[in-house]
Every structure is written in structure tokens, then in C-alpha cells.
Design an enzyme around this catalytic site. Structure first.
Site, PDB file in Angstrom:
ATOM      1  CE1 TYR A   1      65.135  19.920  24.620  1.00 33.51           C
ATOM      2  CE2 TYR A   1      62.921  20.118  23.724  1.00 33.51           C
ATOM      3  CZ  TYR A   1      64.164  20.661  23.975  1.00 33.51           C
ATOM      4  OH  TYR A   1      64.432  21.957  23.585  1.00 33.51           O
TER       5      TYR A   1
ATOM      6  CE  LYS B   1      65.305  22.650  26.841  1.00 35.76           C
ATOM      7  NZ  LYS B   1      66.414  23.553  27.181  1.00 35.76           N
TER       8      LYS B   1
HETATM    9  N1  LIG Z   1      66.283  24.775  18.057  1.00 37.19           N
HETATM   10  C1  LIG Z   1      65.046  24.767  18.540  1.00 37.19           C
HETATM   11  O1  LIG Z   1      64.064  24.661  17.780  1.00 37.19           O
HETATM   12  C2  LIG Z   1      64.799  24.885  20.022  1.00 37.19           C
HETATM   13  C3  LIG Z   1      63.479  24.954  20.452  1.00 37.19           C
HETATM   14  C4  LIG Z   1      63.209  25.080  21.812  1.00 37.19           C
HETATM   15  C5  LIG Z   1      64.267  25.128  22.715  1.00 37.19           C
HETATM   16  N2  LIG Z   1      65.543  25.034  22.269  1.00 37.19           N
HETATM   17  C6  LIG Z   1      66.599  25.078  23.295  1.00 37.19           C
HETATM   18  O2  LIG Z   1      67.484  26.136  22.999  1.00 37.19           O
HETATM   19  C7  LIG Z   1      68.795  25.827  23.490  1.00 37.19           C
HETATM   20  C8  LIG Z   1      69.796  25.998  22.376  1.00 37.19           C
HETATM   21  O3  LIG Z   1      69.377  25.178  21.300  1.00 37.19           O
HETATM   22  P1  LIG Z   1      69.980  25.298  19.823  1.00 37.19           P
HETATM   23  O4  LIG Z   1      68.891  25.014  18.900  1.00 37.19           O
HETATM   24  O5  LIG Z   1      70.803  26.516  19.698  1.00 37.19           O
HETATM   25  O6  LIG Z   1      70.921  23.987  19.871  1.00 37.19           O
HETATM   26  P2  LIG Z   1      72.294  23.628  19.136  1.00 37.19           P
HETATM   27  O7  LIG Z   1      72.408  22.144  19.259  1.00 37.19           O
HETATM   28  O8  LIG Z   1      72.362  24.236  17.804  1.00 37.19           O
HETATM   29  O9  LIG Z   1      73.391  24.325  20.081  1.00 37.19           O
HETATM   30  C9  LIG Z   1      73.563  23.875  21.401  1.00 37.19           C
HETATM   31  C10 LIG Z   1      74.948  24.250  21.906  1.00 37.19           C
HETATM   32  O10 LIG Z   1      75.077  23.686  23.232  1.00 37.19           O
HETATM   33  C11 LIG Z   1      76.317  22.980  23.317  1.00 37.19           C
HETATM   34  N3  LIG Z   1      76.187  21.897  24.296  1.00 37.19           N
HETATM   35  C12 LIG Z   1      75.561  20.699  24.119  1.00 37.19           C
HETATM   36  N4  LIG Z   1      75.702  19.952  25.230  1.00 37.19           N
HETATM   37  C13 LIG Z   1      76.404  20.687  26.105  1.00 37.19           C
HETATM   38  C14 LIG Z   1      76.865  20.439  27.422  1.00 37.19           C
HETATM   39  N5  LIG Z   1      76.653  19.268  28.055  1.00 37.19           N
HETATM   40  N6  LIG Z   1      77.566  21.405  28.080  1.00 37.19           N
HETATM   41  C15 LIG Z   1      77.816  22.593  27.449  1.00 37.19           C
HETATM   42  N7  LIG Z   1      77.429  22.876  26.189  1.00 37.19           N
HETATM   43  C16 LIG Z   1      76.725  21.933  25.532  1.00 37.19           C
HETATM   44  C17 LIG Z   1      76.567  22.477  21.902  1.00 37.19           C
HETATM   45  O11 LIG Z   1      77.934  22.161  21.684  1.00 37.19           O
HETATM   46  C18 LIG Z   1      76.074  23.637  21.066  1.00 37.19           C
HETATM   47  O12 LIG Z   1      77.074  24.601  20.842  1.00 37.19           O
HETATM   48  C19 LIG Z   1      68.699  24.406  24.047  1.00 37.19           C
HETATM   49  O13 LIG Z   1      68.503  24.443  25.439  1.00 37.19           O
HETATM   50  C20 LIG Z   1      67.480  23.850  23.349  1.00 37.19           C
HETATM   51  O14 LIG Z   1      66.878  22.808  24.088  1.00 37.19           O
HETATM   52  C21 LIG Z   1      65.838  24.923  20.952  1.00 37.19           C
END
Ligand SMILES: NC(=O)c1ccc[n+]([C@@H]2O[C@H](COP(=O)([O-])OP(=O)(O)OC[C@H]3O[C@@H](n4cnc5c(N)ncnc54)[C@H](O)[C@@H]3O)[C@@H](O)[C@H]2O)c1
Length: 260
Positions: A156, A160
Site C-alpha cells: 500500500y 501511494k
Molecule cells: N481512511 C484513511 O485513513 C485513509 C488514509 C489515507 C489515505 N486514504 C485513501 O483515501 C481513499 C478513500 O479511502 P476511504 O477511507 O474513504 O476508503 P473506504 O474503503 O471507506 O471507501 C473506498 C471506496 O472505494 C470503492 N472502491 C474500492 N475498490 C474500488 C475499485 N476497484 N474501483 C472503484 N471503486 C472502488 C469502495 O467501494 C468504497 O466505496 C483511498 O484511496 C485510501 O487509500 C484513506
């Protein structure tokens, strides 16, 4: 209503950061293309957007699949007349120990998070270039790509790091078309993804989730984790007129965990 007249496409808009940002886009006057791998979830986001009074269309997307990206763009052009803003946000991860990462884990995480993000950016930038009215691209990276030592796993972190690197390169390529490309790097955000990581790690290290959560929070200089809206606020700023001269940057929203 600083985004009035713009069409924004949000990948991963079914829940979490993508959903919160879609709602803020709509509150700021944008119409939306809501894309997600989970058709049911994304329909729930669409209900919220319509309540706000904005137009939106939903599309089923697996961002790791090129044909699926092409289909999404066809829907965007046909139903919404193009794309002005891309929030390139869909991503996946889970807690995996360094020595337990498999080739399958690596491929899925990097196919969705890095390859998928690149081809969404490349193909949607082409739409923006052909439209001839500039555009905005905001990629969701993570502080995992900047060395955060509690990242969910190394595959991961690599994905990123790729998003951050491609943000810099693409900003250079796309500047002549008046397309700004920036990345947001969230720290800890209260979403289902984070709940999954915490629960995976807590069973791995034998500490309960509450304890783990309070350890993680105690390491944040400002002392609070993010709500999804904390990320959405920055994304909306990077999509609007006040940020017209900002490109090729990666901004942390993390309460001070990583200071570069
Ligand atoms: N939550 C955190 O702490 C955090 C921290 C740093 C970065 N991020 C990044 O932020 C972004 C959103 O994260 P989040 O926490 O809202 O995650 P989440 O899992 O709550 O939501 C992710 C969404 O993406 C959709 N998804 C997953 N795989 C997919 C695919 N192959 N094609 C299309 N849609 C897809 C899921 O169905 C979901 O609706 C991600 O890129 C994640 O890596 C999150």
C-alpha cells in the site's frame, strides 16, 4: 457556489472520503459522476446529491480494469457532456504484516491504487484536453507514501508513493493545457477502511481496537484523527478558483504526523 457549471467525477464515491467530497462538491454547485465498484453504495450517495439539488449519474467502475474506466468515460461524456474535475480517490488496503504480503496482495493493491489512478488520470486528462477549457485533477495519496511507519502494509505504501510521484510528473505534462494536478495525503481518517485496518491490526498484535485507536491518536501532534470532511474541504479548495495557481503539490491532512 464556487463550482457552479462544473462536472466533477469522483471514483470511490460510495462511502468514506469519496462520498463526503461528492456531497461537498454538490453543496458548492457541481454536478457529479459518481463511480464505484459497489453499485448499491453509490446509489445511496446519489440520493444525497439529488437532495442537494444537483444533477448526478452513477456508474459501476472497477478502477483496476481499463475497459471499465473507458466505459465510465463514455457515460460521463454521453450523460454529463464531459468532465471538468477528477477526484481520483478509489483505493483499497488492509492490515498485512511485512512478511505476509503475497504476490496477489501486491498486484490487487497496486492495480487499483497505482495503475487505476494513473489510467483514470491519463484518460480523463485527454477528455479535458479535447474540451479545451482546462481542468482539475486531485489524486488521493496517503502519508503512507511519505514514510508513515504505521502504514497498513508495504504494498500500500508503495502504491501511494506512486500516486505522489505520478502527481508531480503529470502536473508537468498537463500544465500547458491549464490542467492542475495535485495530491492529498490523508493521515488517519475515520472511515470503514480505517476500521478494517484497526480491527486487522488489533487481532494481529493482541490489543483491543480501542487501545490501538488511542495509541494512534496519541501520536498525532494536534491530537485528533480526521473526519472524511477534513479531506473533502481541501479537495474542494483544490478544485476551485482560489487554487488556480497551485499544481504539482502533495498536501498532508494529518494533524501534523508527517511534516514534509
Ligand atoms: N481512511 C484513511 O485513513 C485513509 C488514509 C489515507 C489515505 N486514504 C485513501 O483515501 C481513499 C478513500 O479511502 P476511504 O477511507 O474513504 O476508503 P473506504 O474503503 O471507506 O471507501 C473506498 C471506496 O472505494 C470503492 N472502491 C474500492 N475498490 C474500488 C475499485 N476497484 N474501483 C472503484 N471503486 C472502488 C469502495 O467501494 C468504497 O466505496 C483511498 O484511496 C485510501 O487509500 C484513506
Amino acid at each position: 457556489m464556487k463550482l457552479q457549471g462544473n462536472v466533477a467525477l469522483v471514483t470511490g464515491s460510495g462511502r468514506g472520503i469519496g462520498k463526503a467530497t461528492s456531497i461537498k462538491y454538490a453543496e458548492n454547485g457541481a454536478d457529479l459522476i459518481l463511480a464505484d465498484i459497489d453499485a448499491e453504495l453509490v446509489e445511496k450517495t446519489a440520493i444525497e446529491i439529488r437532495k442537494i439539488g444537483r444533477k448526478c449519474v452513477t456508474v459501476n467502475l472497477d478502477v483496476g480494469d481499463i475497459e471499465s474506466i473507458d466505459n465510465m468515460i463514455d457515460v460521463a461524456n454521453r450523460e454529463m457532456g464531459g468532465i471538468d474535475i477528477l477526484f481520483n480517490n478509489a483505493g483499497v488496503t488492509k492490515h498485512i504484516n511485512f512478511f505476509d504480503i503475497t504476490s496477489e496482495d501486491w498486484d490487487r493493491i497496486n492495480t487499483v491504487n497505482a495503475k487505476g489512478a494513473f489510467f483514470c488520470m491519463q484518460k480523463i486528462a485527454k477528455v479535458m484536453v479535447d474540451q479545451g477549457r482546462g481542468g482539475r485533477i486531485i489524486n488521493t495519496a496517503s502519508i503512507a507514501g511519505k514514510g508513515y511507519r504505521r502504514a497498513s502494509n508495504a504494498a500500500y505504501a508503495a502504491s501511494k508513493g506512486s500516486v505522489i510521484a505520478m502527481t508531480y510528473i503529470c502536473a508537468g505534462y498537463l500544465a500547458e493545457y491549464d490542467i492542475n494536478v495535485n495530491a492529498v495525503c490523508p493521515g488517519v481518517v475515520k472511515t470503514d477502511m480505517m476500521a478494517g485496518i484497526l480491527s486487522g491490526r488489533s487481532s494481529d498484535v493482541g490489543v483491543n481496537t480501542e487501545e490501538l485507536e488511542s495509541t494512534v491518536t496519541s501520536e498525532i501532534p494536534l491530537g485528533r484523527v480526521n473526519e472524511a470532511e477534513d479531506i473533502a474541504n481541501l479537495v474542494v479548495f483544490l478544485s476551485g478558483p482560489e487554487s488556480r495557481n497551485i499544481t504539482g503539490q502533495s498536501y498532508n491532512v494529518d494533524g501534523g504526523m508527517i511534516m514534509h
